[in-house]
Design an enzyme around this catalytic site. Structure first.
Site, mmCIF file in Angstrom:
data_model
loop_
_atom_site.group_PDB
_atom_site.id
_atom_site.type_symbol
_atom_site.label_atom_id
_atom_site.label_comp_id
_atom_site.label_asym_id
_atom_site.label_seq_id
_atom_site.Cartn_x
_atom_site.Cartn_y
_atom_site.Cartn_z
ATOM 1 N N GLY A 1 -6.265 5.814 1.503
ATOM 2 C CA GLY A 1 -5.917 7.225 1.583
ATOM 3 C C GLY A 1 -5.129 7.630 0.364
ATOM 4 O O GLY A 1 -3.960 7.287 0.221
ATOM 5 N N HIS A 2 -5.773 8.316 -0.562
ATOM 6 C CA HIS A 2 -5.108 8.729 -1.792
ATOM 7 C C HIS A 2 -4.936 10.243 -1.782
ATOM 8 O O HIS A 2 -5.904 10.984 -1.658
ATOM 9 C CB HIS A 2 -5.916 8.293 -3.016
ATOM 10 C CG HIS A 2 -5.939 6.800 -3.188
ATOM 11 N ND1 HIS A 2 -6.780 6.163 -4.076
ATOM 12 C CD2 HIS A 2 -5.220 5.827 -2.585
ATOM 13 C CE1 HIS A 2 -6.575 4.864 -4.007
ATOM 14 N NE2 HIS A 2 -5.634 4.637 -3.106
ATOM 15 N N GLY B 1 0.808 -1.214 0.000
ATOM 16 C CA GLY B 1 0.000 0.000 0.000
ATOM 17 C C GLY B 1 0.841 1.263 0.000
ATOM 18 O O GLY B 1 2.068 1.219 0.097
ATOM 19 N N ASP B 2 0.162 2.402 -0.149
ATOM 20 C CA ASP B 2 0.814 3.720 -0.122
ATOM 21 C C ASP B 2 1.823 3.893 -1.251
ATOM 22 O O ASP B 2 2.797 4.624 -1.123
ATOM 23 C CB ASP B 2 1.502 3.965 1.232
ATOM 24 C CG ASP B 2 0.573 3.747 2.406
ATOM 25 O OD1 ASP B 2 -0.518 4.328 2.387
ATOM 26 O OD2 ASP B 2 0.921 2.972 3.320
ATOM 27 N N ARG C 1 0.299 7.751 10.788
ATOM 28 C CA ARG C 1 1.351 6.921 11.378
ATOM 29 C C ARG C 1 2.618 6.942 10.523
ATOM 30 O O ARG C 1 2.537 6.914 9.291
ATOM 31 C CB ARG C 1 0.879 5.467 11.495
ATOM 32 C CG ARG C 1 -0.208 5.230 12.509
ATOM 33 C CD ARG C 1 -0.586 3.763 12.589
ATOM 34 N NE ARG C 1 -1.205 3.274 11.369
ATOM 35 C CZ ARG C 1 -1.783 2.081 11.244
ATOM 36 N NH1 ARG C 1 -1.786 1.251 12.276
ATOM 37 N NH2 ARG C 1 -2.343 1.707 10.117
ATOM 38 N N PRO C 2 3.793 6.947 11.152
ATOM 39 C CA PRO C 2 5.033 6.798 10.374
ATOM 40 C C PRO C 2 5.081 5.410 9.760
ATOM 41 O O PRO C 2 4.775 4.412 10.419
ATOM 42 C CB PRO C 2 6.138 6.995 11.410
ATOM 43 C CG PRO C 2 5.496 6.723 12.729
ATOM 44 C CD PRO C 2 4.061 7.124 12.590
ATOM 45 N N ASN D 1 -10.424 3.189 4.836
ATOM 46 C CA ASN D 1 -9.054 2.827 5.227
ATOM 47 C C ASN D 1 -8.069 3.129 4.114
ATOM 48 O O ASN D 1 -6.861 3.052 4.294
ATOM 49 C CB ASN D 1 -8.968 1.341 5.596
ATOM 50 C CG ASN D 1 -9.505 0.414 4.523
ATOM 51 O OD1 ASN D 1 -10.304 0.797 3.682
ATOM 52 N ND2 ASN D 1 -9.079 -0.840 4.566
ATOM 53 N N GLY E 1 1.211 5.282 -4.179
ATOM 54 C CA GLY E 1 0.960 6.479 -4.978
ATOM 55 C C GLY E 1 -0.019 6.227 -6.105
ATOM 56 O O GLY E 1 0.067 6.837 -7.172
ATOM 57 N N LYS E 2 -0.987 5.342 -5.872
ATOM 58 C CA LYS E 2 -1.966 4.982 -6.904
ATOM 59 C C LYS E 2 -2.855 6.155 -7.290
ATOM 60 O O LYS E 2 -3.223 6.309 -8.451
ATOM 61 C CB LYS E 2 -2.836 3.821 -6.401
ATOM 62 C CG LYS E 2 -2.061 2.548 -6.110
ATOM 63 C CD LYS E 2 -2.954 1.444 -5.571
ATOM 64 C CE LYS E 2 -3.449 1.696 -4.173
ATOM 65 N NZ LYS E 2 -2.379 1.650 -3.142
ATOM 66 N N VAL F 1 8.593 11.392 -10.578
ATOM 67 C CA VAL F 1 9.805 12.085 -10.122
ATOM 68 C C VAL F 1 9.472 13.313 -9.265
ATOM 69 O O VAL F 1 10.278 14.216 -9.122
ATOM 70 C CB VAL F 1 10.690 12.498 -11.327
ATOM 71 C CG1 VAL F 1 11.272 11.266 -11.995
ATOM 72 C CG2 VAL F 1 9.908 13.337 -12.336
ATOM 73 N N GLN G 1 -5.728 -0.153 -1.078
ATOM 74 C CA GLN G 1 -4.745 -0.980 -0.373
ATOM 75 C C GLN G 1 -3.779 -1.562 -1.423
ATOM 76 O O GLN G 1 -3.320 -0.829 -2.261
ATOM 77 C CB GLN G 1 -5.421 -2.069 0.459
ATOM 78 C CG GLN G 1 -6.172 -1.550 1.686
ATOM 79 C CD GLN G 1 -7.563 -1.044 1.338
ATOM 80 O OE1 GLN G 1 -8.356 -1.718 0.694
ATOM 81 N NE2 GLN G 1 -7.863 0.152 1.781
ATOM 82 N N LEU H 1 10.719 7.927 -7.538
ATOM 83 C CA LEU H 1 12.122 7.711 -7.888
ATOM 84 C C LEU H 1 12.992 8.840 -7.349
ATOM 85 O O LEU H 1 14.148 8.635 -6.967
ATOM 86 C CB LEU H 1 12.263 7.597 -9.408
ATOM 87 C CG LEU H 1 13.642 7.224 -9.939
ATOM 88 C CD1 LEU H 1 14.053 5.828 -9.484
ATOM 89 C CD2 LEU H 1 13.680 7.328 -11.461
ATOM 90 N N ARG I 1 -23.580 -12.516 7.237
ATOM 91 C CA ARG I 1 -24.945 -12.201 6.778
ATOM 92 C C ARG I 1 -25.747 -11.408 7.813
ATOM 93 O O ARG I 1 -26.962 -11.547 7.896
ATOM 94 C CB ARG I 1 -25.685 -13.491 6.367
ATOM 95 C CG ARG I 1 -24.999 -14.206 5.233
ATOM 96 C CD ARG I 1 -25.620 -15.540 4.895
ATOM 97 N NE ARG I 1 -25.482 -16.501 5.991
ATOM 98 C CZ ARG I 1 -24.356 -17.180 6.254
ATOM 99 N NH1 ARG I 1 -23.284 -17.012 5.506
ATOM 100 N NH2 ARG I 1 -24.316 -18.041 7.246
#
Length: 428
Positions: A39-40, A11-12, A302-303, A37, A14-15, A413, A223, A331, A146
């Site tokens: 986060g973009h 995750g994370d 969170r770090p 949950n 950069g989508k 970049v 995710q 990059l 259900r």
């Protein structure tokens, strides 16, 4: 036909940025799983826009955006994001839709999420999963057993009341006494039902009709594959299918509709939460990468845990998703390093293993085999063409392509939209 953008690590990656850019070429942008949950973060003209539920394609005012049936939706968060769009002058009316089959995340689910994490962290060993405490897992649990409620149930008041009351009673049996005002919540959701009406559609019909009409659909994964319920580092995973298969079940479309799978790869690796992390760097390297890459969670703050790029992970996730192209992000974050490493293989008890292991005990005992590369020690933010990259950066990119067997078409970049190199000659 459809294209899907999927995270290839934990995750994370950069989508959201790639979805934002590519969405200009699509008629519909849809999310198929997860909830708040995700986060973009998108940066446009120096301004940050953080989205947790609404697809990143919302910034393309020609595209319709759908929260699909496989998602779990916390309505207060949804309305807060809608208000945020309005405050920023982003037009969403008549093109932002919510599936009538999507499940609802209640504040109750968020409370249960926190209580379960507290249970797991008690005692001599901390076995907590490291969730965002946004109620995602408990909501999917209600769905699977259900006992959950869907968007369409908002418009059947008696059924909603009966099912919701039973849901709360069951949680009291499991977790004991806790304060939760059922009547106040029922009244609040009556109001939400009216507010949500303009957004609600039969998304399965809508999407399949869009295909019939020849429209182009972009699917925004949330995710990542290494957090997939089946293929990730179980139990340190999310609660949905966050690999390519989740697009079909989470949107109600057939597999042959998805013709392009784009894997998003950070130029190094990050992870949030517990569990083994083979290439993790708990030293000055990790600290430097975290600072340079601003590696703090969009959703939690969170770090993030930091490590070198892991080619074993990338080969594994590419095998599952059959990536047709890759987007290498961040990059530029590696620009200050004299030496850069890639984990190319794992050894277990002295033997190289063929793929990513299922057992976390095995994974924790794996030794990473690294290859080292000289850094380029220069700013990349001004680079707009592949040929302008320093030879050291090109060699790093080439080696990743060799290790994974998939071309890197997009190269990030910098944080802005403009900081994306597109190798158009590699696109079929």
């Amino acid at each position: 036909m459809a294209s899907i953008i999927i995270g290839s690590q934990w995750g994370d990656e950069g989508k959201g940025k790639l979805v934002d850019i590519l969405s200009q070429q699509f008629d519909v942008v849809a999310r198929c799983q997860g909830g708040a949950n995700a986060g973009h973060t998108i940066v446009v003209d120096g301004k940050k826009i953080a989205l947790h539920l609404i697809p990143s394609g919302i910034l393309n005012e020609k595209a319709s955006c759908i929260l699909g049936n496989g998602m779990v939706i916390h309505l207060p968060t949804f309305f807060k994001e809608v208000q945020g769009l309005q405050d920023k002058g982003i037009n969403y009316k008549g093109r932002l839709f919510v599936s009538d089959r999507a499940h609802l995340v209640f504040d109750l689910h968020q409370m249960i999420d926190a209580m379960k994490e507290a249970e797991l962290s008690n005692g001599t060993s901390n076995d907590s999963i490291g969730t965002t405490k946004r109620g995602i897992g408990p909501c999917y649990s209600s769905k699977a057993s259900r006992g959950g409620l869907r968007v369409c149930d908002l418009y059947s008041p008696e059924h909603f009341r009966k099912t919701f009351t039973r849901l709360v009673e069951n949680k009291h049996k499991r977790f004991g006494s806790f304060e939760y005002d059922v009547e106040a919540e029922l009244k609040r959701y009556q109001e939400f039902a009216e507010m949500l009406k303009p957004f609600v559609i039969d998304s399965v019909y809508y999407l399949n009709q869009a295909f019939k009409d020849g429209k182009k659909v972009l699917i925004e994964g949330a995710q990542s594959t290494m957090l997939d319920l089946d293929f990730g580092c179980y139990p340190y995973v999310t609660s949905s299918a966050s690999s390519v298969g989740g697009a079909c079940t989470g949107l109600g479309i057939s597999p042959n509709k998805v013709v392009t799978q784009i894997g998003v790869v950070k130029a190094y690796t990050t992870k949030v939460g517990s569990g083994p992390f083979p290439t993790e760097q708990n030293d000055h390297v990790g600290d430097s990468l975290r600072k340079a890459g601003s590696e703090f969670g969009t959703t939690t703050g969170r770090p993030r845990r930091i490590g070198w790029l892991d080619a074993v992970v990338l080969r594994y996730t590419s095998m599952i998703n059959d990536f047709t192209r890759l987007n290498l992000t961040k990059l530029d974050v590696l620009s200050d390093f004299e030496e850069i490493k890639i984990g190319v293989d794992y050894k277990y008890k002295g033997e190289t293993i063929k793929s990513f292991p299922a057992s976390l005990e095995t994974l924790a005992q794996c030794e990473v085999v690294y290859e080292s590369f000289p850094g380029w020690k220069c700013d990349l933010s001004h680079v707009t063409e592949y040929d302008q990259l320093p030879i050291q950066a090109k060699n790093y990119i080439k080696r990743i392509e060799e290790l994974v067997g998939v071309p890197i078409v997009y190269i990030g970049v910098g944080v802005e939209r403009k900081n994306l190199i597109e190798r158009k000659e590699l696109i079929n």
